[in-house]
Design an enzyme around this catalytic site. Structure first.
Site, PDB file in Angstrom:
ATOM      1  N   GLU A  64     -25.516  85.855  46.699  1.00 49.51           N
ATOM      2  CA  GLU A  64     -25.547  86.428  48.045  1.00 49.51           C
ATOM      3  C   GLU A  64     -26.967  86.705  48.513  1.00 49.51           C
ATOM      4  O   GLU A  64     -27.838  87.027  47.692  1.00 49.51           O
ATOM      5  CB  GLU A  64     -24.778  87.759  48.044  1.00 49.51           C
ATOM      6  CG  GLU A  64     -23.321  87.593  47.676  1.00 49.51           C
ATOM      7  CD  GLU A  64     -22.633  88.910  47.362  1.00 49.51           C
ATOM      8  OE1 GLU A  64     -21.474  89.065  47.787  1.00 49.51           O
ATOM      9  OE2 GLU A  64     -23.235  89.757  46.690  1.00 49.51           O
ATOM     10  N   ASP A 235     -16.249  94.401  45.111  1.00 45.92           N
ATOM     11  CA  ASP A 235     -17.302  94.134  46.087  1.00 45.92           C
ATOM     12  C   ASP A 235     -17.348  92.667  46.488  1.00 45.92           C
ATOM     13  O   ASP A 235     -18.393  92.142  46.836  1.00 45.92           O
ATOM     14  CB  ASP A 235     -18.671  94.585  45.537  1.00 45.92           C
ATOM     15  CG  ASP A 235     -19.033  93.893  44.225  1.00 45.92           C
ATOM     16  OD1 ASP A 235     -18.195  93.144  43.697  1.00 45.92           O
ATOM     17  OD2 ASP A 235     -20.151  94.106  43.734  1.00 45.92           O
TER      18      ASP A 235
HETATM   19  N1  LIG Z   1     -21.139  98.295  45.091  1.00 40.77           N
HETATM   20  C1  LIG Z   1     -22.333  97.931  44.709  1.00 40.77           C
HETATM   21  O1  LIG Z   1     -23.322  98.168  45.404  1.00 40.77           O
HETATM   22  C2  LIG Z   1     -22.513  97.252  43.392  1.00 40.77           C
HETATM   23  C3  LIG Z   1     -23.801  97.076  42.872  1.00 40.77           C
HETATM   24  C4  LIG Z   1     -23.926  96.513  41.599  1.00 40.77           C
HETATM   25  C5  LIG Z   1     -22.799  96.097  40.922  1.00 40.77           C
HETATM   26  N2  LIG Z   1     -21.564  96.249  41.479  1.00 40.77           N
HETATM   27  C6  LIG Z   1     -20.352  95.830  40.802  1.00 40.77           C
HETATM   28  O2  LIG Z   1     -20.093  96.799  39.792  1.00 40.77           O
HETATM   29  C7  LIG Z   1     -19.344  96.189  38.744  1.00 40.77           C
HETATM   30  C8  LIG Z   1     -19.945  96.549  37.402  1.00 40.77           C
HETATM   31  O3  LIG Z   1     -21.211  95.914  37.282  1.00 40.77           O
HETATM   32  P1  LIG Z   1     -21.949  95.882  35.875  1.00 40.77           P
HETATM   33  O4  LIG Z   1     -23.268  95.243  36.121  1.00 40.77           O
HETATM   34  O5  LIG Z   1     -21.883  97.243  35.235  1.00 40.77           O
HETATM   35  O6  LIG Z   1     -20.966  94.874  35.097  1.00 40.77           O
HETATM   36  P2  LIG Z   1     -20.776  94.712  33.499  1.00 40.77           P
HETATM   37  O7  LIG Z   1     -20.160  93.372  33.330  1.00 40.77           O
HETATM   38  O8  LIG Z   1     -22.060  95.009  32.803  1.00 40.77           O
HETATM   39  O9  LIG Z   1     -19.745  95.860  33.108  1.00 40.77           O
HETATM   40  C9  LIG Z   1     -18.428  95.885  33.579  1.00 40.77           C
HETATM   41  C10 LIG Z   1     -17.594  96.637  32.560  1.00 40.77           C
HETATM   42  O10 LIG Z   1     -16.266  96.765  33.095  1.00 40.77           O
HETATM   43  C11 LIG Z   1     -15.377  96.725  31.983  1.00 40.77           C
HETATM   44  N3  LIG Z   1     -14.032  96.453  32.480  1.00 40.77           N
HETATM   45  C12 LIG Z   1     -13.528  95.311  33.004  1.00 40.77           C
HETATM   46  N4  LIG Z   1     -12.228  95.482  33.355  1.00 40.77           N
HETATM   47  C13 LIG Z   1     -11.929  96.774  33.054  1.00 40.77           C
HETATM   48  C14 LIG Z   1     -10.752  97.552  33.178  1.00 40.77           C
HETATM   49  N5  LIG Z   1      -9.627  97.049  33.671  1.00 40.77           N
HETATM   50  N6  LIG Z   1     -10.787  98.857  32.771  1.00 40.77           N
HETATM   51  C15 LIG Z   1     -11.928  99.395  32.256  1.00 40.77           C
HETATM   52  N7  LIG Z   1     -13.077  98.693  32.104  1.00 40.77           N
HETATM   53  C16 LIG Z   1     -13.074  97.397  32.497  1.00 40.77           C
HETATM   54  C17 LIG Z   1     -15.954  95.620  31.091  1.00 40.77           C
HETATM   55  O11 LIG Z   1     -15.484  95.725  29.772  1.00 40.77           O
HETATM   56  C18 LIG Z   1     -17.463  95.922  31.203  1.00 40.77           C
HETATM   57  O12 LIG Z   1     -17.920  96.770  30.182  1.00 40.77           O
HETATM   58  C19 LIG Z   1     -19.353  94.689  39.039  1.00 40.77           C
HETATM   59  O13 LIG Z   1     -18.095  94.347  39.562  1.00 40.77           O
HETATM   60  C20 LIG Z   1     -20.454  94.516  40.047  1.00 40.77           C
HETATM   61  O14 LIG Z   1     -20.224  93.416  40.880  1.00 40.77           O
HETATM   62  C21 LIG Z   1     -21.407  96.823  42.696  1.00 40.77           C
END
Ligand SMILES: NC(=O)c1ccc[n+]([C@@H]2O[C@H](COP(=O)([O-])OP(=O)(O)OC[C@H]3O[C@@H](n4cnc5c(N)ncnc54)[C@H](O)[C@@H]3O)[C@@H](O)[C@H]2O)c1
Length: 347
Positions: A64, A235
């Protein structure tokens, strides 16, 4: 005689220098400063160019671009989201960004933003929590203990006075990692074996899970009266975290509705489902939480103005520090019309 401008050199902040800068300032102070910058920029919402981010979707993720400008500065972030990356030893989210001078169009700053995105996302959650959670909230459930999670926990401690965090992840190793990293940073940390256990006694619930799917991290019966939810992992189109019934009964707050309707939890709802824009709460134009019993939901997807706030913070704070290098990024001949001559003479 025309002279090459010093503006031809662009400040570059590497990952290494970003880490040094963050430690120089202090992690909690850095996040609190970002929260202040975001609050300031949300308060002048009308002055910004706003557009939903431009996504290029594939079966495995999204890349993006997130641009905005306040008329003086222009910023954009390149960011990806690839939930499958973690299993391949790669980050789910990586990013870099640029801040430019609107008057000349010349870039001022090129910086890593993988760390900065985690810091600004946490700061944004903290701003929302500060405005929407029940007064006196002390405990947050942190569901999804990946790359974002420690930043999220530290932000609500620094900005909202949360003192207890209850961690849950599908993968107990992620929870153990998060708990280890938070050790000694002033939070009471509880590792939980289920989402139900994690939300026990929590006035704030933050979900930051990664899955390229409609997930149900929380169901309606799990969310009690008065809770504030930050749902930040949903997101992208087709990627949500909350059961529709929670979304249906919550008082919903968003960053920029046209983007959130595409990417957020509210993609599950009709296009005219009522939402409140957080900037209006920040400026006092609209009420936030209306009662102690209300469930509030910050449907956070991450908006370009938050990155702009972070970019201008870094641009400001690197001045007079060794935490950047000058990059020879912009071709800038002495005579602006002699771009070809500059190339010819370089042989
Ligand atoms: N809103 C925003 O501004 C913003 C900014 C950055 C990241 N994000 C989003 O936040 C999320 C997390 O990012 P990250 O970098 O920490 O990812 P990551 O892959 O490092 O961690 C995600 C974690 O979620 C866990 N997980 C997956 N499904 C699950 C469930 N059903 N129950 C419990 N845990 C579960 C995984 O085991 C993993 O440890 C992503 O979806 C990312 O796109 C959003």
């Amino acid at each position: 005689m025309l002279k090459a401008s010093s503006r031809a050199l662009v400040a570059f902040v590497s990952v290494d220098n970003m880490m040094r800068l963050v430690h120089h300032i202090g992690i909690a102070t850095f996040i609190a400063d970002l929260a202040r910058n975001i609050t300031e920029d949300f308060a002048k919402w009308d002055q910004f160019d706003k557009t939903p981010r431009v996504g290029s979707h594939s079966d495995v993720g999204v890349i993006e671009l997130m641009p905005t400008s306040d008329g003086v500065l222009y910023g954009f972030k390149y960011v990806n989201g690839h939930p499958k990356n973690m299993g391949e030893g790669l980050q789910t989210v990586t990013a870099f960004g640029v801040l430019s001078d609107v008057y000349s169009g010349y870039p001022l700053l090129l910086t890593e933003m993988t760390l900065l995105t985690a810091l600004r996302t946490a700061a944004m959650t903290a701003v929302a929590t500060k405005h929407l959670a029940a007064p006196g909230a002390t405990t947050m459930a942190m569901i999804g203990n990946g790359a974002q999670s420690e930043f999220q926990c530290l932000a609500v401690k620094a900005v909202c006075g949360i003192s207890h965090v209850r961690l849950y992840d599908l993968d107990p190793a992620a929870t153990a990692k998060c708990a280890r990293n938070l050790d000694g940073l002033g939070l009471h940390v509880t590792q939980c074996a289920s989402p139900e256990e994690a939300i026990e006694g929590a006035q704030v619930i933050t979900t930051a899970t990664a899955d390229k799917d409609m997930q149900t991290i929380l169901t309606d019966n799990m969310v009690g009266a008065g809770v504030h939810i930050n749902a930040i992992g949903g997101d992208c189109p087709g990627k949500t975290e909350l059961h529709r019934d929670i979304v249906a009964r919550a008082h919903i707050f968003v960053e920029y509705p046209p983007q959130t309707r595409i990417e957020g939890e509210i993609q599950q709802m009709p296009a005219d489902h009522p939402v409140t824009e957080l900037w209006q709460v920040i400026t006092g134009q609209t009420q936030g939480r209306r009662s102690a019993a209300e469930v509030t939901l910050f449907d956070g997807v991450g908006f370009a103005i938050e990155d702009f706030s972070a970019l201008r913070y870094v641009d400001d704070r690197i001045k007079d520090t060794p935490y950047y290098v000058d990059l020879d990024l912009i071709a800038d001949p002495d005579d602006p019309r002699d771009l070809f001559g500059m190339l010819k003479r370089a042989r």
